[in-house]
Design an enzyme around this catalytic site. Structure first.
Site, PDB file in Angstrom:
ATOM      1  N   ILE A  73      -0.987   1.229   1.968  1.00  0.00           N
ATOM      2  CA  ILE A  73      -1.374   0.192   1.002  1.00  0.00           C
ATOM      3  C   ILE A  73      -0.747   0.418  -0.366  1.00  0.00           C
ATOM      4  O   ILE A  73      -0.919  -0.396  -1.271  1.00  0.00           O
ATOM      5  CB  ILE A  73      -2.911   0.108   0.861  1.00  0.00           C
ATOM      6  N   ALA A 107       1.898   3.400  -2.966  1.00  0.00           N
ATOM      7  CA  ALA A 107       2.600   4.674  -3.126  1.00  0.00           C
ATOM      8  C   ALA A 107       2.072   5.361  -4.363  1.00  0.00           C
ATOM      9  O   ALA A 107       1.945   4.747  -5.428  1.00  0.00           O
ATOM     10  CB  ALA A 107       4.100   4.451  -3.242  1.00  0.00           C
ATOM     11  N   GLY A 108       1.726   6.630  -4.218  1.00  0.00           N
ATOM     12  CA  GLY A 108       1.286   7.425  -5.356  1.00  0.00           C
ATOM     13  C   GLY A 108       2.393   8.352  -5.806  1.00  0.00           C
ATOM     14  O   GLY A 108       3.490   8.367  -5.236  1.00  0.00           O
ATOM     15  N   GLY A 165       2.742  10.969  -2.924  1.00  0.00           N
ATOM     16  CA  GLY A 165       2.972  10.515  -1.562  1.00  0.00           C
ATOM     17  C   GLY A 165       2.370   9.139  -1.347  1.00  0.00           C
ATOM     18  O   GLY A 165       2.038   8.425  -2.295  1.00  0.00           O
ATOM     19  N   GLU A 166       2.189   8.763  -0.098  1.00  0.00           N
ATOM     20  CA  GLU A 166       1.690   7.434   0.225  1.00  0.00           C
ATOM     21  C   GLU A 166       0.168   7.361   0.081  1.00  0.00           C
ATOM     22  O   GLU A 166      -0.538   8.352   0.219  1.00  0.00           O
ATOM     23  CB  GLU A 166       2.079   7.068   1.660  1.00  0.00           C
ATOM     24  N   ASP A 223      -8.103   8.102 -19.980  1.00  0.00           N
ATOM     25  CA  ASP A 223      -7.170   7.079 -19.501  1.00  0.00           C
ATOM     26  C   ASP A 223      -7.931   5.895 -18.924  1.00  0.00           C
ATOM     27  O   ASP A 223      -7.601   5.386 -17.854  1.00  0.00           O
ATOM     28  CB  ASP A 223      -6.236   7.683 -18.446  1.00  0.00           C
TER      29      ASP A 223
END
EC number: 2.7.10.1
Length: 733
Positions: free
Chosen positions: A377, A379-380, A383-384, A496
């Site tokens: 869903i 991409a970080g 990784g995914e 953040d």
């Protein structure tokens, strides 16, 4: 009277035509018969038209706040020809896995009422936590009871959140002595989650200002150090992750009086105890003499003997809480209240020498075989990001989000990746993203969290521009504020907070996420914070955090004000296309974002409060939650909108109107924002210069015939952007 006409009374001067939806086929009728599916009440005059039940209410929406639900709807399109329309709310409690629903029963309260509602909103309170409910909103009028037809209603399905437990109602006394009282109690009827601990408050009767509090994880306690023959008042409350419930009613118990022991038999227990103590002391001394230097060589088998002989070595040998019941803590209060820690304190995982220890302490290890990855869903950085299912032994299957660590990672990347889990695992709140666990003993390394169907809040709002009521938006903001209050109470500063870091599920519940960033101020051209996840734009950051790296809960409150602006403007970018340097300059000079279009004045004032330059003047998150709760309970307070003509900061008055330096003509400006179709309309109505356009309000646009909300927003936002640029000297005067 001929057919189709009637005379209700012999004294009537003439025949009357049958009213709408009625007829007569006979002569000399004194009344008309209603058509099929139309009715007349006995109290309705014969001259009144026949009417029918109303159609179902429309567009029902819900806002869930822990165990209360606010419903709002639009009146039915067809009132049946009557003005006496009211509403009835049916409540059903549903078991999701069985598909079975039952009536809610009398414990649910309806504000203002369940039957005979005249307004188009209602609040249900005292619902159960983590429970599925179906609410059916039916419109009725004076003839609804006469109709044999099917009920016309609109239904809303909701799932309640976690909530504080209900009061403890049953308390039993146990052993009572001259200096102590033992009590036991039953768990609250509605625990609304896992009971983390109980708080027992007690004081001598009529001495309420001097009281003692005991905390216990069990449902039994013994209060000691009491006065003989005295009455003590006890109150108990439970705590879950959602916070404390209310205290129970007062329970009074009396200690026994002092009696002097006179018989020889009464001395036997004392003698027995004395002998026992003597034997123990003798054994301790002998053991110490035999063990020699046991205390010098650390914490060996004789450590307990060392501890007796050398109490100063207790700390060295690890006996940090000798004789203290780990399940029970006691605090004393006298003539005032000392704030008790309602939740645990956040522990920075970076303080651990071994980061793996922090991960295993705060995050549950999950077997990879329990996880099914279904699709990617996103991409970080590491990784995914995938969606999938988690099936733990003995538990039902859950939808989850799975962050994976890409192949070929370094040890530092692994440590940084799992650092977020070490933080997230310490939190337990319905408005904080929930960590299910981690996979570290096999590859790929994974972080598993609950799945939020609607993704990030900013993207979700942009996709659904203008689709929610103000109450729904306030409900989203309330959830975010509740999550931030929890973090603030734990001593955690997010740093953040932005709509992109809020996740939202199918019930519109917002949850704070993104806890894995390191934050280092660097000398880059835009003065942005560089993180492992990219740059954090200045536009969300408080002035003192930019200038002095002073991050506190107060700087999080500033960021929350920006999030409020994002939510009400449906995902607009704060300060539009201004550079970070221009944002810093404008904020330092006192400029604040203008009110979004159609923003309630109460919400905009709260935004401005969050943007106070003096961080001590900003509200606390607890105050923000309370304020939003009041607005939700009183929706009429949200009807007053910020005046469109005052949406621009008063700093504009120092600079005059827009000059021709922005655009050479009105037509050029409209073409640039792809609104060229309105050029002729503006010119015909006297808006032939940019100076004149600068004064346009939302009401003016509507009067001109710009009726599409999207076009109204585009034009007003463009004007606002030019005014902001003017403030910062970006547009020549």
């Amino acid at each position: 009277c001929r057919p189709g006409f009637f005379k209700a009374s012999p004294h009537s001067q003439s025949c009357s035509k049958c009213p709408p939806h009625s007829y007569t086929n006979e002569e000399a009728s004194t009344s008309c018969v209603c058509e099929k599916d139309y009715f007349r009440r006995e109290s309705d005059p014969p001259t009144m038209a026949c009417t029918r039940p109303p159609s179902a209410p429309r567009n029902a929406i819900s806002n869930v706040n822990e165990t209360s639900v606010f419903l709002e709807w639009i009146p039915p399109a067809d009132t049946g020809g009557r003005k006496d329309v009211s509403y009835y709310i049916a409540c059903k409690k549903c078991i999701s896995h069985a598909g079975v629903c039952e009536e809610c029963g009398g414990q649910v309260r309806y504000l203002p009422r369940q039957i005979g509602l005249k307004n188009t909103s209602v609040m249900m309170v005292d619902l159960l936590a983590h429970t599925n409910y179906t609410f059916e909103i039916e419109a009725v009028n004076g003839v609804s009871s006469l109709s044999p037809g099917i009920r016309q209603y609109v239904s809303v399905n909701v799932t309640t959140n976690q909530a504080a437990p209900s009061p403890v109602t049953i308390v039993k006394k146990g052993k009572i002595a001259k200096n102590s009282i033992s009590l036991s109690w039953q768990e609250p009827d509605r625990p609304n989650g896992i009971i983390l601990e109980y708080e027992i408050k007690y004081f001598e009767k009529d001495q309420e200002t001097s009281y003692t509090i005991i905390k216990s994880k069990e449902t039994t306690i013994t209060a000691e150090g009491l006065k003989p023959a005295s009455v003590y008042v006890f109150q108990i409350r439970a705590r879950t992750a959602a916070g404390y419930g209310v205290f129970s009613r007062r329970f009074e118990f009396e200690t026994t009086p002092v009696f002097a022991a006179s018989s020889d038999e009464s001395q036997i227990p004392i003698i027995a105890v004395s002998v026992t103590v003597g034997v123990i002391l003798l054994a301790v001394v002998i053991g110490f003499l035999l063990s020699g230097s046991c205390c010098e060589c650390g914490c060996g088998r004789a450590s307990s003997l060392c501890a007796v002989a050398h109490p100063s070595l207790i700390w060295r040998c690890g006996y940090s809480k000798a004789k203290q019941d780990p399940e029970e803590e006691k605090m004393h209060f006298h003539n005032g209240h000392i704030k008790l820690p309602g939740v645990r304190t956040y522990i920075d995982p970076h303080t651990y020498e071994d980061p793996n220890q922090a991960v295993h302490e705060f995050a549950k290890e999950i077997e990879a075989s329990c996880i099914t990855i279904e699709r990617v869903i996103g991409a970080g950085e590491f990784g995914e990001v995938c969606s999938g299912r988690l099936k733990l032994p003995g538990k039902r299957e859950l939808p989850v989000a799975i962050k994976t660590l890409k192949v070929g990672y370094t040890e530092k990347q692994r440590r940084d990746f799992l650092g977020e889990a070490s933080i997230m695992g310490q939190f337990d709140h319905p408005n904080i993203i929930h960590l299910e666990g981690v996979v570290t003993k096999s590859k790929p390394v994974m972080i598993v969290t609950e799945y939020m169907e609607n993704g990030s809040l900013d993207t979700f709002l942009k996709k659904n521009d203008g689709q929610f009521t103000v109450i729904q938006l306030v409900g989203m903001l309330r959830g975010i504020a509740a999550g931030m209050k929890y973090l603030s109470d734990m001593g955690y500063v997010h740093r953040d907070l932005a709509a992109r870091n809020i996740l939202i599920n199918s019930n519109l519940v917002c949850k704070v996420s993104d806890f894995g960033l390191s934050r280092v101020l660097e000398d880059d051209p835009e003065a942005a914070y560089t993180t492992r996840g990219g740059k954090i734009p200045i536009r969300w950051t408080a002035p003192e955090a930019i200038a002095f790296r002073k991050f506190t809960s107060a700087s999080d409150v500033w960021s929350y004000g920006i999030v409020m602006w994002e939510v009400v403007s449906y995902g607009e970018r704060p300060y539009w296309e201004m550079t970070n340097q221009d944002v810093i300059k404008a904020v330092e000079e006192g400029y604040r974002l203008p009110s979004p279009m159609d923003c309630p004045a109460a919400l905009y004032q709260l935004m401005l409060d969050c943007w106070q330059k003096d961080r001590n003047s900003r509200p606390k998150f607890e105050e923000i939650v309370n304020m939003l709760d009041k607005l939700i309970r009183n929706p009429s307070s949200l009807k007053t909108l910020v005046n469109a003509s005052s949406r621009v900061s008063n700093l504009l008055s120092d600079h005059g109107p827009l000059g021709s330096g922005a655009y050479r003509s009105v037509g050029e400006w409209l073409e640039a924002i792809k609104m060229g179709r309105y050029t002729e309309l503006f010119m015909e109505n006297g808006y032939s210069s940019m100076d004149a356009v600068a004064q346009v309000t939302l009401e003016d646009l509507r009067r001109l015939g710009v009726t599409l909300v999207g076009h109204q927003k585009k034009i007003m936002n463009s004007l606002q952007e030019m005014k902001v640029q003017l403030i910062n000297g970006m547009v020549p005067l």
